[in-house]
Design a protein around this motif. Structure first.
Motif, PDB file in Angstrom:
ATOM      1  N   ASP A   1       0.816  -1.212   0.000  1.00 20.81           N
ATOM      2  CA  ASP A   1       0.000   0.000   0.000  1.00 20.81           C
ATOM      3  C   ASP A   1       0.847   1.258   0.000  1.00 20.81           C
ATOM      4  O   ASP A   1       0.570   2.203  -0.731  1.00 20.81           O
ATOM      5  CB  ASP A   1      -0.950   0.017   1.206  1.00 20.81           C
ATOM      6  N   SER A   2       1.892   1.271   0.824  1.00 23.86           N
ATOM      7  CA  SER A   2       2.734   2.468   0.898  1.00 23.86           C
ATOM      8  C   SER A   2       3.518   2.669  -0.391  1.00 23.86           C
ATOM      9  O   SER A   2       3.693   3.797  -0.847  1.00 23.86           O
ATOM     10  CB  SER A   2       3.677   2.399   2.098  1.00 23.86           C
ATOM     11  N   VAL A   3       3.977   1.581  -1.003  1.00 25.24           N
ATOM     12  CA  VAL A   3       4.700   1.676  -2.267  1.00 25.24           C
ATOM     13  C   VAL A   3       3.764   2.191  -3.359  1.00 25.24           C
ATOM     14  O   VAL A   3       4.119   3.080  -4.125  1.00 25.24           O
ATOM     15  CB  VAL A   3       5.288   0.293  -2.666  1.00 25.24           C
TER      16      VAL A   3
ATOM     17  N   THR B   1       0.991   3.933  -2.964  1.00 23.87           N
ATOM     18  CA  THR B   1       0.650   5.327  -2.678  1.00 23.87           C
ATOM     19  C   THR B   1       1.775   6.259  -3.113  1.00 23.87           C
ATOM     20  O   THR B   1       1.531   7.309  -3.698  1.00 23.87           O
ATOM     21  CB  THR B   1       0.353   5.506  -1.173  1.00 23.87           C
ATOM     22  N   GLU B   2       3.012   5.859  -2.850  1.00 26.26           N
ATOM     23  CA  GLU B   2       4.166   6.684  -3.238  1.00 26.26           C
ATOM     24  C   GLU B   2       4.269   6.791  -4.761  1.00 26.26           C
ATOM     25  O   GLU B   2       4.485   7.880  -5.300  1.00 26.26           O
ATOM     26  CB  GLU B   2       5.451   6.075  -2.673  1.00 26.26           C
TER      27      GLU B   2
ATOM     28  N   TYR C   1       1.852   6.477  -6.880  1.00 22.28           N
ATOM     29  CA  TYR C   1       0.717   7.278  -7.335  1.00 22.28           C
ATOM     30  C   TYR C   1       0.995   8.769  -7.135  1.00 22.28           C
ATOM     31  O   TYR C   1       0.790   9.572  -8.047  1.00 22.28           O
ATOM     32  CB  TYR C   1      -0.553   6.855  -6.597  1.00 22.28           C
ATOM     33  N   LYS C   2       1.461   9.129  -5.962  1.00 23.46           N
ATOM     34  CA  LYS C   2       1.720  10.546  -5.671  1.00 23.46           C
ATOM     35  C   LYS C   2       2.806  11.118  -6.580  1.00 23.46           C
ATOM     36  O   LYS C   2       2.705  12.244  -7.047  1.00 23.46           O
ATOM     37  CB  LYS C   2       2.121  10.723  -4.206  1.00 23.46           C
ATOM     38  N   LYS C   3       3.855  10.345  -6.815  1.00 21.41           N
ATOM     39  CA  LYS C   3       4.994  10.828  -7.591  1.00 21.41           C
ATOM     40  C   LYS C   3       4.694  10.945  -9.085  1.00 21.41           C
ATOM     41  O   LYS C   3       5.138  11.885  -9.744  1.00 21.41           O
ATOM     42  CB  LYS C   3       6.211   9.912  -7.399  1.00 21.41           C
TER      43      LYS C   3
END
Length: 183
Positions: free
Chosen positions: A2-4, A6-7, A9-11
């Motif tokens: 999930d954190s990967v 999300t990162e 996606y944001k970037k």
């Protein structure tokens, strides 16, 4: 994961969206295709070997999603040509996008109109190299090509764009005579 995710996606979300928007020329369709890209990312992230950057990997997936989209359409070659008619306003938004602001300049409008004569591969190379400022190596990785093919395709695309823009500037009077001479 999930954190990967999300990162990632944001970037890269905006870059992936812009790439797909330039390919399909529809905000709604680009949004749908972005979702497909991230579905594929979720399904295949465990197989990502890190041989290229995550950005390059994402653009490779985005390109494949765009190609799949065109293939699924009936008469996709003609529809592809129809999709790239910049004279129609396909985005209806109250706040202008940065791309819309840039397109207001006459030379940029001419460039976008000139992209119509490029092949899908040429268009992809131009978008990745000049709009997303990817290196030749990154572009080659994203497209699954050799660097030589990227260079050749880029050279041919620039040649086509130059000829088309010169013709466009002459017929539609984008530049005055002095500006044409300086080019």
């Amino acid at each position: 994961m999930d954190s990967v995710f999300t990162e990632l996606y944001k970037k890269y979300h905006q870059d992936v969206f812009q790439f797909l928007f330039y390919m399909v020329r529809s905000k709604e369709q680009a949004e749908d295709l972005v979702q497909e890209v991230y579905i594929r990312v979720l399904k295949s992230y465990s197989r990502f070997e890190g041989k290229s950057s995550e950005k390059t990997w994402l653009f490779s997936i985005a390109r494949n999603v765009a190609i799949d989209h065109f293939r699924k359409q009936k008469g996709w070659k003609q529809k592809l040509l129809d999709k790239f008619d910049w004279s129609t306003a396909q985005i209806k938004d109250h706040q202008p996008l940065p791309d819309e602001i840039a397109m207001q300049r006459e030379e940029v409008q001419g460039m976008f109109k000139s992209l119509d004569v490029c092949t899908v591969d040429q268009r992809a190379v131009i978008i990745l190299r000049y709009l997303h400022e990817m290196s030749i190596t990154e572009t080659a990785n994203a497209l699954g090509w050799t660097e030589s093919k990227v260079k050749t395709t880029q050279h041919r695309a620039i040649k086509v764009l130059k000829a088309q823009m010169e013709s466009l500037f002459e017929t539609e009077g984008y530049m005055d005579e002095q500006a044409r001479v300086e080019r």
